[in-house]
Scaffold this motif. Structure first.
Motif, PDB file in Angstrom:
ATOM      1  N   LEU A 155      -1.617   2.958  11.618  1.00 37.01           N
ATOM      2  CA  LEU A 155      -1.434   3.479  10.254  1.00 37.01           C
ATOM      3  C   LEU A 155      -0.301   4.500  10.208  1.00 37.01           C
ATOM      4  O   LEU A 155       0.482   4.540   9.252  1.00 37.01           O
ATOM      5  CB  LEU A 155      -2.736   4.126   9.762  1.00 37.01           C
ATOM      6  CG  LEU A 155      -3.842   3.138   9.375  1.00 37.01           C
ATOM      7  CD1 LEU A 155      -5.175   3.860   9.239  1.00 37.01           C
ATOM      8  CD2 LEU A 155      -3.489   2.432   8.055  1.00 37.01           C
ATOM      9  N   ALA A 156      -0.220   5.323  11.272  1.00 31.57           N
ATOM     10  CA  ALA A 156       0.859   6.328  11.321  1.00 31.57           C
ATOM     11  C   ALA A 156       2.219   5.633  11.266  1.00 31.57           C
ATOM     12  O   ALA A 156       3.149   6.110  10.611  1.00 31.57           O
ATOM     13  CB  ALA A 156       0.725   7.184  12.579  1.00 31.57           C
ATOM     14  N   LYS A 180       2.880   2.836   9.794  1.00 30.43           N
ATOM     15  CA  LYS A 180       3.112   2.380   8.414  1.00 30.43           C
ATOM     16  C   LYS A 180       3.519   3.558   7.532  1.00 30.43           C
ATOM     17  O   LYS A 180       4.394   3.433   6.671  1.00 30.43           O
ATOM     18  CB  LYS A 180       1.852   1.703   7.866  1.00 30.43           C
ATOM     19  CG  LYS A 180       1.653   0.336   8.520  1.00 30.43           C
ATOM     20  CD  LYS A 180       0.432  -0.379   7.999  1.00 30.43           C
ATOM     21  CE  LYS A 180       0.247  -1.699   8.765  1.00 30.43           C
ATOM     22  NZ  LYS A 180      -1.142  -2.176   8.675  1.00 30.43           N
ATOM     23  N   ILE A 181       2.874   4.692   7.759  1.00 26.94           N
ATOM     24  CA  ILE A 181       3.260   5.888   6.994  1.00 26.94           C
ATOM     25  C   ILE A 181       4.711   6.246   7.283  1.00 26.94           C
ATOM     26  O   ILE A 181       5.482   6.593   6.381  1.00 26.94           O
ATOM     27  CB  ILE A 181       2.313   7.066   7.318  1.00 26.94           C
ATOM     28  CG1 ILE A 181       0.928   6.795   6.710  1.00 26.94           C
ATOM     29  CG2 ILE A 181       2.884   8.389   6.808  1.00 26.94           C
ATOM     30  CD1 ILE A 181      -0.087   7.890   6.939  1.00 26.94           C
ATOM     31  N   TYR A 207      -2.652   4.740   2.845  1.00 23.54           N
ATOM     32  CA  TYR A 207      -2.694   4.848   4.306  1.00 23.54           C
ATOM     33  C   TYR A 207      -3.409   6.128   4.729  1.00 23.54           C
ATOM     34  O   TYR A 207      -4.187   6.153   5.668  1.00 23.54           O
ATOM     35  CB  TYR A 207      -1.274   4.853   4.887  1.00 23.54           C
ATOM     36  CG  TYR A 207      -0.557   3.525   4.750  1.00 23.54           C
ATOM     37  CD1 TYR A 207      -1.183   2.328   5.134  1.00 23.54           C
ATOM     38  CD2 TYR A 207       0.740   3.460   4.269  1.00 23.54           C
ATOM     39  CE1 TYR A 207      -0.521   1.116   5.020  1.00 23.54           C
ATOM     40  CE2 TYR A 207       1.410   2.252   4.156  1.00 23.54           C
ATOM     41  CZ  TYR A 207       0.775   1.078   4.523  1.00 23.54           C
ATOM     42  OH  TYR A 207       1.428  -0.118   4.421  1.00 23.54           O
ATOM     43  N   ILE A 257     -10.812   6.724   9.227  1.00 24.92           N
ATOM     44  CA  ILE A 257     -10.884   6.459  10.678  1.00 24.92           C
ATOM     45  C   ILE A 257     -11.199   7.751  11.439  1.00 24.92           C
ATOM     46  O   ILE A 257     -12.011   7.756  12.366  1.00 24.92           O
ATOM     47  CB  ILE A 257      -9.543   5.866  11.181  1.00 24.92           C
ATOM     48  CG1 ILE A 257      -9.398   4.421  10.670  1.00 24.92           C
ATOM     49  CG2 ILE A 257      -9.484   5.908  12.701  1.00 24.92           C
ATOM     50  CD1 ILE A 257      -8.176   3.722  11.222  1.00 24.92           C
ATOM     51  N   GLN A 265      -7.051   5.876   4.544  1.00 27.44           N
ATOM     52  CA  GLN A 265      -7.556   5.120   5.704  1.00 27.44           C
ATOM     53  C   GLN A 265      -7.586   5.999   6.953  1.00 27.44           C
ATOM     54  O   GLN A 265      -8.508   5.924   7.768  1.00 27.44           O
ATOM     55  CB  GLN A 265      -6.678   3.899   5.951  1.00 27.44           C
ATOM     56  CG  GLN A 265      -6.899   2.790   4.938  1.00 27.44           C
ATOM     57  CD  GLN A 265      -6.141   1.520   5.336  1.00 27.44           C
ATOM     58  OE1 GLN A 265      -5.892   1.277   6.507  1.00 27.44           O
ATOM     59  NE2 GLN A 265      -5.776   0.720   4.358  1.00 27.44           N
ATOM     60  N   ILE A 266      -6.554   6.813   7.090  1.00 24.03           N
ATOM     61  CA  ILE A 266      -6.504   7.710   8.261  1.00 24.03           C
ATOM     62  C   ILE A 266      -7.689   8.668   8.239  1.00 24.03           C
ATOM     63  O   ILE A 266      -8.347   8.891   9.261  1.00 24.03           O
ATOM     64  CB  ILE A 266      -5.166   8.499   8.280  1.00 24.03           C
ATOM     65  CG1 ILE A 266      -4.023   7.572   8.715  1.00 24.03           C
ATOM     66  CG2 ILE A 266      -5.280   9.726   9.180  1.00 24.03           C
ATOM     67  CD1 ILE A 266      -3.066   8.134   9.734  1.00 24.03           C
ATOM     68  N   ALA A 303       6.948   4.080   5.306  1.00 24.08           N
ATOM     69  CA  ALA A 303       6.945   4.495   3.900  1.00 24.08           C
ATOM     70  C   ALA A 303       7.740   5.792   3.725  1.00 24.08           C
ATOM     71  O   ALA A 303       8.471   5.964   2.747  1.00 24.08           O
ATOM     72  CB  ALA A 303       5.513   4.688   3.420  1.00 24.08           C
ATOM     73  N   LYS A 304       7.631   6.686   4.700  1.00 20.48           N
ATOM     74  CA  LYS A 304       8.394   7.932   4.621  1.00 20.48           C
ATOM     75  C   LYS A 304       9.885   7.649   4.695  1.00 20.48           C
ATOM     76  O   LYS A 304      10.686   8.273   4.014  1.00 20.48           O
ATOM     77  CB  LYS A 304       7.986   8.882   5.751  1.00 20.48           C
ATOM     78  CG  LYS A 304       6.670   9.627   5.476  1.00 20.48           C
ATOM     79  CD  LYS A 304       6.345  10.633   6.563  1.00 20.48           C
ATOM     80  CE  LYS A 304       5.082  11.412   6.204  1.00 20.48           C
ATOM     81  NZ  LYS A 304       4.621  12.267   7.311  1.00 20.48           N
ATOM     82  N   MET A 358       0.840  -1.205   0.000  1.00 13.29           N
ATOM     83  CA  MET A 358       0.000   0.000   0.000  1.00 13.29           C
ATOM     84  C   MET A 358       0.875   1.256   0.000  1.00 13.29           C
ATOM     85  O   MET A 358       1.941   1.293   0.603  1.00 13.29           O
ATOM     86  CB  MET A 358      -0.882   0.002   1.252  1.00 13.29           C
ATOM     87  CG  MET A 358      -1.967  -1.064   1.197  1.00 13.29           C
ATOM     88  SD  MET A 358      -3.564  -0.428   1.744  1.00 13.29           S
ATOM     89  CE  MET A 358      -3.254  -0.277   3.484  1.00 13.29           C
ATOM     90  N   SER A 359       0.369   2.288  -0.634  1.00  9.57           N
ATOM     91  CA  SER A 359       1.149   3.523  -0.717  1.00  9.57           C
ATOM     92  C   SER A 359       0.789   4.451   0.433  1.00  9.57           C
ATOM     93  O   SER A 359      -0.197   4.247   1.143  1.00  9.57           O
ATOM     94  CB  SER A 359       0.832   4.233  -2.035  1.00  9.57           C
ATOM     95  OG  SER A 359      -0.457   4.785  -1.969  1.00  9.57           O
ATOM     96  N   ILE A 360       1.600   5.489   0.596  1.00 12.92           N
ATOM     97  CA  ILE A 360       1.307   6.492   1.625  1.00 12.92           C
ATOM     98  C   ILE A 360      -0.097   7.040   1.423  1.00 12.92           C
ATOM     99  O   ILE A 360      -0.855   7.216   2.383  1.00 12.92           O
ATOM    100  CB  ILE A 360       2.348   7.634   1.563  1.00 12.92           C
ATOM    101  CG1 ILE A 360       3.689   7.146   2.133  1.00 12.92           C
ATOM    102  CG2 ILE A 360       1.852   8.839   2.356  1.00 12.92           C
ATOM    103  CD1 ILE A 360       4.649   8.255   2.493  1.00 12.92           C
TER     104      ILE A 360
END
Lengths: 465, 465
Positions: free
Chosen positions: B27-28, B30-31, A6, A13, A9-10, B34-35, A1-3
């Motif tokens: 999720l943060a 995971k971000i 995500y 939520i 999704q954030i 990715a960052k 999954m890409s940023i």
């Protein structure tokens, strides 16, 4: 999954979180209706604590910081109360306490209209500042000590304070442990702002100076009241304090001699409270502004081994320098560092020449001694006179510059008494509710001359007869 | 259902909210990963704005206040960034800007070790305060003007300020529109704290004095930057400003003459910005502290019909009274009322005798005129000299007391240049990044004497050659 995935999704939520807050508000409205039926107030401290408790317990295992939970709860609870107030209308708004300053404003208004008043409300001694201080201030202005200084204070003053602390309390303060502030108020505000995060709580032993509560509320934090009573000599018990400490409690404010009661707690009790604070990892903020007006043994936080503390004090009362607006704080270099950031943001520094005046104050111990003796005379005088008024009962102050009598046989609201006294007898006092839940008490300040005190109390007696 | 039933439901919903925050944090993380892969920074202003936007849009129909949504988002976004920083380690922490005060501290340290420095960093004119001011201050202390005053200021000073505003700007200020503060900083802080609620945003035209951003951040609010450039003469465009205004934007800070660039925008542009602010219902905070050091036509907020504004100013620069720590604000009675509450909480009042000194300042217009002329001479002198340094380019200041040159052919970081200058040539300047995203600029202050300026700039030229 890409940023971006995500992030979508954030957002989703976050949307659900806001939806749930909407549902929460619907429930708040229903609670408001039920409160209306049962004639209950919007503010319900215990219910809020139960909510915080149960959420924090749940969270201990979860992936959310306690800090964040407390902040969120603080926002949610405020929102709920706003919704409830909207349902219940203006009658439900929190009762505004009368502050000493509001009382002073009403009195000043009358004075400006030409009325002669007996000011028993002003928390300001009518002594003159030490001659050395006046001289030093002038000489500093004249020699152009009129520049920005280090936020901590000019090195000479910081050093002089450290010498003073050694002499007065036998305490070795490193220079990094000291900050000079524009009055005790700013020291207290900056200290609380350094110790607390939004949603955390502070224990306040009431009755006390309303500033503590106001600062805690400005910072979005929760004041937790430790209520004390005249009939137990304004004595807080260690068990009572321990029972009030929550997971989110980060500090306790102590201030002895107490404004308004004049209470000083024993050295042993003070030590026990510190032991408890150490055990519970909470910071003690000890406001020692009336420390020189103590007529029984008065402990200082510097006499003990508190793991985390801030001492705040000021030149205002001991040296009669209210209008110089200068005070100080002593703490760990870490907390002082945070206080410096706040002071540097908001004020840069105290006026340079005022700092030189303060150095001269520290060299004027004789004046402090004389002021202290004069205040003792006033306390004795006031106590003698107040004892003659049958409808009052009070504890003889151990120190400070106030007496806090209770009107026997109960009056509902000393505010009415205060307004009546002001209008009909020209005497200004401060109603008890300014200092906590004390509607049948009022505060008499001994800042004015013996004559004013005598005549003021005589008039109070007359009205109460 | 009973209140207790509703409360149980509230606890249950609150628990779900916290659970969702936990999911959000996953999720943060995971971000953050990715960052890391894409070498992106934690802070991403645009992504945050998109989040706020889409949530606010959704909420417009829902049962949650915008205020509450912004506060919640502010807490959630902070939490996300904290989580991301934990994943990415210390390298990911936000870069600390060098503040002018930090630079000053480094310089003072060197001076105390005996080194002679050319201080081109200090934002303080080396003029003497007016003789009348020094006299009035002494005379007030000696006659015991050493008491608490009204938080707004002694009536004589408030009145004198109102007369001054009429004379200086042709503006009729009612007394309820004025408050005296301990310096311009406190006026700005109290103003922002009165205008803003947590999570709301403020437009800042950069480069500018770092205090504005620091205050906005202290209050838990969002600074939105309007970036201006040397090659367009530090001119902000109205379209650019309009494009930056979000639903949650409540204020814009203007300050002309600008610290550090010396820019003054035209009367017309100023008017257009006010028109835009009126249309968008945002408050203008106009910091006019350098207003008397203006060498082209300089608009004041008081010349216009802004629906909501605060003017802040100070005696520090015009009268060379930095170390007196006294300033003022003019606004609506409503905003001033809020500012009074904050001032009354944190500082009670400005020292009484300092207020009398300020009255004398308002009677010393000749000194302001002389100071202004001297500053103009210094600007001309500095500009002449700087023009000879080939590697620098800059705009000749329209006013103020600074020049903000850019190092041609780019250096990456003027902080290194500043440290090198300090250590190798004994000259202190302030790196551009203190004022915004200007790594290849630096600020020269013209607070010191012509000799110091001349020699300081000569040494800068030497190092850059």
């Amino acid at each position: 999954m890409s940023i971006d995935d995500y992030r979508r999704q954030i957002i989703e939520i976050t949307g659900r979180i806001i939806e749930l807050i909407g549902e929460r508000n619907e429930l708040a409205k229903k609670i408001a209706e039920a409160k209306r039926l049962n004639n209950m107030p919007v503010d319900d401290f215990e219910a809020e604590e139960r909510l915080i408790d149960s959420i924090l317990k749940e969270c201990n295992n979860k992936a959310v910081d306690e800090d964040t939970v407390l902040k969120i709860l603080s926002v949610l609870m405020e929102d709920s109360k706003k919704v409830q107030r909207e349902v219940l209308g203006s009658g439900a708004s929190t009762k505004q306490r009368i502050t000493p300053m509001a009382m002073a404003s009403a009195a000043m208004e009358l004075e400006r209209s030409g009325k002669k008043l007996y000011r028993l409300d002003v928390g300001e001694p009518n002594f003159e500042p030490p001659p050395k201080v006046v001289e030093a201030c002038c000489s500093a202005v004249t020699s152009f000590k009129t520049h920005y200084t280090q936020t901590r204070g000019v090195p000479e003053l910081v050093k002089a304070l450290s010498v003073y602390l050694k002499r007065r309390h036998g305490y070795d303060a490193r220079l990094e442990q000291i900050v000079v502030t524009p009055g005790g108020r700013f020291a207290i505000f900056a200290a609380l702002s350094s110790i607390l995060k939004e949603g955390e709580s502070v224990l306040l032993v009431e009755p006390n100076w309303p500033m503590y509560r106001e600062a805690v509320e400005y910072l979005g934090c929760r004041p937790i009241v430790v209520h004390t009573e005249l009939n137990t000599n304004w004595e807080p018990s260690v068990e009572q304090i321990e029972g009030k400490i929550k997971q989110h409690t980060k500090a306790i404010v102590l201030s002895y001699p107490c404004n308004p009661t004049g209470k000083i707690i024993s050295r042993q009790k003070f030590g026990e409270i510190i032991e408890l604070a150490n055990k519970k990892h909470i910071t003690i903020l000890s406001d020692e502004i009336y420390n020189d007006y103590a007529y029984s043994d008065c402990p200082s936080i510097l006499d003990y081994d508190a793991d985390s503390f801030v001492l705040t004090s000021s030149f205002s009362k001991s040296w009669a320098m209210t209008g110089f607006r200068i005070g100080w704080a002593v703490s760990s270099p870490d907390i002082i560092g945070k206080m410096l950031k706040i002071a540097s943001l908001m004020i840069t520094s105290v006026p340079e020449f005022v700092q030189y005046a303060a150095i001269a104050a520290l060299e004027s111990e004789d004046v402090v001694k004389r002021n202290s003796e004069r205040m003792k005379t006033r306390i004795d005088l006031a106590v003698d006179q107040l004892r003659k008024i049958r409808s009052l009962e009070f504890m003889k102050p151990d120190g400070g510059m106030y007496v806090f009598p209770k009107v026997r046989d109960g009056i509902k609201d000393a505010s009415e008494l205060a307004m009546k006294l002001l209008r009909e007898r020209g005497v200004s006092i401060t109603p008890g509710e300014a200092f906590g839940d004390y509607p049948d008490h009022f505060r008499i300040s001994l800042g004015q001359s013996e004559d004013v005190i005598t005549e003021g109390i005589r008039r109070i007696g007359e009205l109460l007869r």
